[in-house]
Every structure is written in C-alpha cells, then in structure tokens.
Design an enzyme around this catalytic site. Sequence first.
Site, PDB file in Angstrom:
ATOM      1  N   LYS A   1    -118.510  96.097  79.905  1.00  0.00           N
ATOM      2  CA  LYS A   1    -117.119  96.489  79.626  1.00  0.00           C
ATOM      3  C   LYS A   1    -116.469  97.052  80.885  1.00  0.00           C
ATOM      4  O   LYS A   1    -115.318  96.741  81.207  1.00  0.00           O
ATOM      5  CB  LYS A   1    -117.089  97.535  78.491  1.00  0.00           C
ATOM      6  CG  LYS A   1    -117.417  96.928  77.147  1.00  0.00           C
ATOM      7  CD  LYS A   1    -117.666  97.953  76.052  1.00  0.00           C
ATOM      8  CE  LYS A   1    -118.105  97.251  74.765  1.00  0.00           C
ATOM      9  NZ  LYS A   1    -118.479  98.154  73.690  1.00  0.00           N
TER      10      LYS A   1
ATOM     11  N   GLN B   1    -118.910 104.451  72.497  1.00  0.00           N
ATOM     12  CA  GLN B   1    -119.915 103.425  72.223  1.00  0.00           C
ATOM     13  C   GLN B   1    -120.817 103.865  71.067  1.00  0.00           C
ATOM     14  O   GLN B   1    -121.395 104.954  71.095  1.00  0.00           O
ATOM     15  CB  GLN B   1    -120.748 103.175  73.500  1.00  0.00           C
ATOM     16  CG  GLN B   1    -121.751 102.061  73.385  1.00  0.00           C
ATOM     17  CD  GLN B   1    -121.100 100.675  73.248  1.00  0.00           C
ATOM     18  OE1 GLN B   1    -120.067 100.395  73.855  1.00  0.00           O
ATOM     19  NE2 GLN B   1    -121.704  99.820  72.441  1.00  0.00           N
TER      20      GLN B   1
ATOM     21  N   ASP C   1    -111.048 100.325  69.566  1.00  0.00           N
ATOM     22  CA  ASP C   1    -112.087  99.730  68.722  1.00  0.00           C
ATOM     23  C   ASP C   1    -111.571  99.520  67.298  1.00  0.00           C
ATOM     24  O   ASP C   1    -112.267  98.937  66.464  1.00  0.00           O
ATOM     25  CB  ASP C   1    -113.311 100.662  68.668  1.00  0.00           C
ATOM     26  CG  ASP C   1    -114.585  99.960  69.118  1.00  0.00           C
ATOM     27  OD1 ASP C   1    -114.516  98.743  69.391  1.00  0.00           O
ATOM     28  OD2 ASP C   1    -115.635 100.619  69.184  1.00  0.00           O
TER      29      ASP C   1
END
Length: 286
Positions: free
Chosen positions: A54, A98, A121
């Site tokens: 990422k 994460q 997200d």
Amino acid sequence: MTAQRIDGKALAKRVRAEVAERAQAFEQRFGRKPGLDVVLVGEDPASQVYVRSKERAASRAGLIGNVHRLPAETTNEQLLALVRTLAQDASVDGILVQLPLPKHLDETRVLDAIPPEKDVDGLTPHNLGLLTAGRKGLRACTPSGSMRMLKEIGFELEGKRALVIGRSLLVGKSIAFMLLEKNATVTLAHSRTQDLAGEVGRADLVVAAVGRPGLVRGEWLKPGAVVIDVGINRLEDGSLTGDVDFEGAVERASFITPVPGGVGPMTIAMLLSNAVDAAEAIEAAR
Ligand code: NAP
C-alpha cells in the site's frame, strides 16, 4: 467451456493510472498531494506485506503514503491517540487501520475514532449505513474492486442470481449490498448454510470470500457462471490459492478471477482511488 481469466493485475494498473492522473490534478489545484496514512500494529507477516504494498502503491500514484508502525504491545489508549491525531491532521485525507489488530485491542472503538470522511476502508458505521441506504460514501476496497471487475467484463447483474459466500463486513456483507444495488438477486451464504453446493449450482455469479482453499468445487458451478474468488490462502509450500478449486472451475465458468493476480491487486488500486475521493471531498467541504 474454458473460462476467461479476469486479469486483476492489468485492470489494477489501469485504475492506478487513473488515480495518478487525478492525484496530479488535485496537487495542481490544491498545492498538496492527497495523503493516505496507514496504521499497522504488531508484526503479522501478511499484514506487513500488505502495508508495504500500500505504501509503495501510494507513492507511485503521487499520493503521500505514511505508515505508522506500532509495537504489538500498544495499548488501546495509545492507538486511539494516534488515530485521533490523524483525524485532526489537515494533511491526512485517508486513514486505514490494518486489520486484524492484536487480540487485546478494541477494533470497534478504533474504527469508531476514524472520521467517516477519512475512512478509506469504508468500515465505519456511517459509511456502512450509506452503503446499505444505496447512498454515496467511501466503500470497502475489496468489494469495490470486485464490482469494477464485473463491470470490466460487461456482466449485466440485473435480475441475475448472485451468491456471496462469507458475511464479513469487510467483504461479504458489503459486496452483497453492492450487488443488490445493481438489481441482482442476492443470497448470502456462511458457515451455517445448508447445501452450499446447491446454492452454488443455482448462481449466475459466485463471490467466494471465506478463507478456505478449494471450498467451492468446480463441478458445483452452473455452466457459464462468473466466479470472483476473493479468498487468499497460503498453502504449506508457500504458494497462494483462493477459495475456489480453480482447475475444476475453469472447465465450467465463463469468467474467473485467478489467485494471485485477481481481486488482490484491485483492492490496493481501489484504496488509492478512495484516498483521492476522500481528499477531493475534504477540499470541497473546506
Ligand atoms: P472472515 O471475516 O474470516 O469471514 C469468513 C466468512 O466465511 C464468515 O462469514 C464465515 O461464516 C464464512 N465461512 C467459514 N467457513 C465457511 C464454510 N465452510 N462455508 C461457507 N462459509 C463459511 O474473512 P474475510 O475477512 O471476509 O476474508 C475472507 C477471505 O478473503 C480470506 O481468505 C481473506 O484473506 C480474503 N481477503 C482477500 C482480500 C483481497 O484483497 N483479495 C481482502 C480481504 C480478504 P460465519 O460468519 O458463519 O462464521
């Protein structure tokens, strides 16, 4: 019938190129690059690999990609303090924590601390609510990437039977709402579903998001079905495989995503796209 493979790598490359153009236009207009901040707690090897990808993808697309690496013993208060700082920071447009977090941390509290406009997200209750209401908002990257793949092959969802296997917020539930929005008839299967083979056999589209190698047998598929395999499973020899028995499925499906090289690369591309969307919306609201 031999299925055509949906090349996630190639499509992701195109999406990243679109993002790079938008990031450049954003920088010219607002005098700063869109900023994506990723928070990684602990040393989970798979998470470390994802976060590195990422970080690299963000800087290649012309975003500022910052990674905050915290030790496994980080407390809830320390993690919340960091997320709140990023929430206030005007140079940060997207915040991604994460997952999974180490067990002692409170995932719900941490996600709740991310402001919806920076939630790249798509996992905060606000953005999940917008999704279920069919309204615009930041949406989870893996389902969005899968939808983009269906668009790419020109699969007309209206009236089709779509089976989603797996009901996590991150993947299964989110893509179910996206498919419903496109007027598919959606079935959501999970670990208590009886007769999974029967459900698969009726579906024009199968989305597998479980985490069990080869769970979906090729011979279960309706001939000509489209298969999106979200699963990422590491085998003993170190290779990666999906939730669908690929060799069998290729013989019956019309289109199928490979693992690796399918949904995975699309997830990162959509994350970058979400970060630029977030940056544009934040500037528009200033
Ligand atoms: P998760 O939270 O563990 O959810 C798994 C789901 O599968 C649950 O809903 C579970 O049902 C269901 N399930 C378990 N065993 C089953 C069975 N035998 N039959 C039918 N359903 C069953 O996983 P996730 O986060 O959604 O991830 C799923 C997979 O996708 C994993 O392999 C993950 O690595 C992968 N993934 C890939 C990407 C990507 O970028 N390609 C992104 C995210 C995740 P219950 O709810 O009843 O327990």
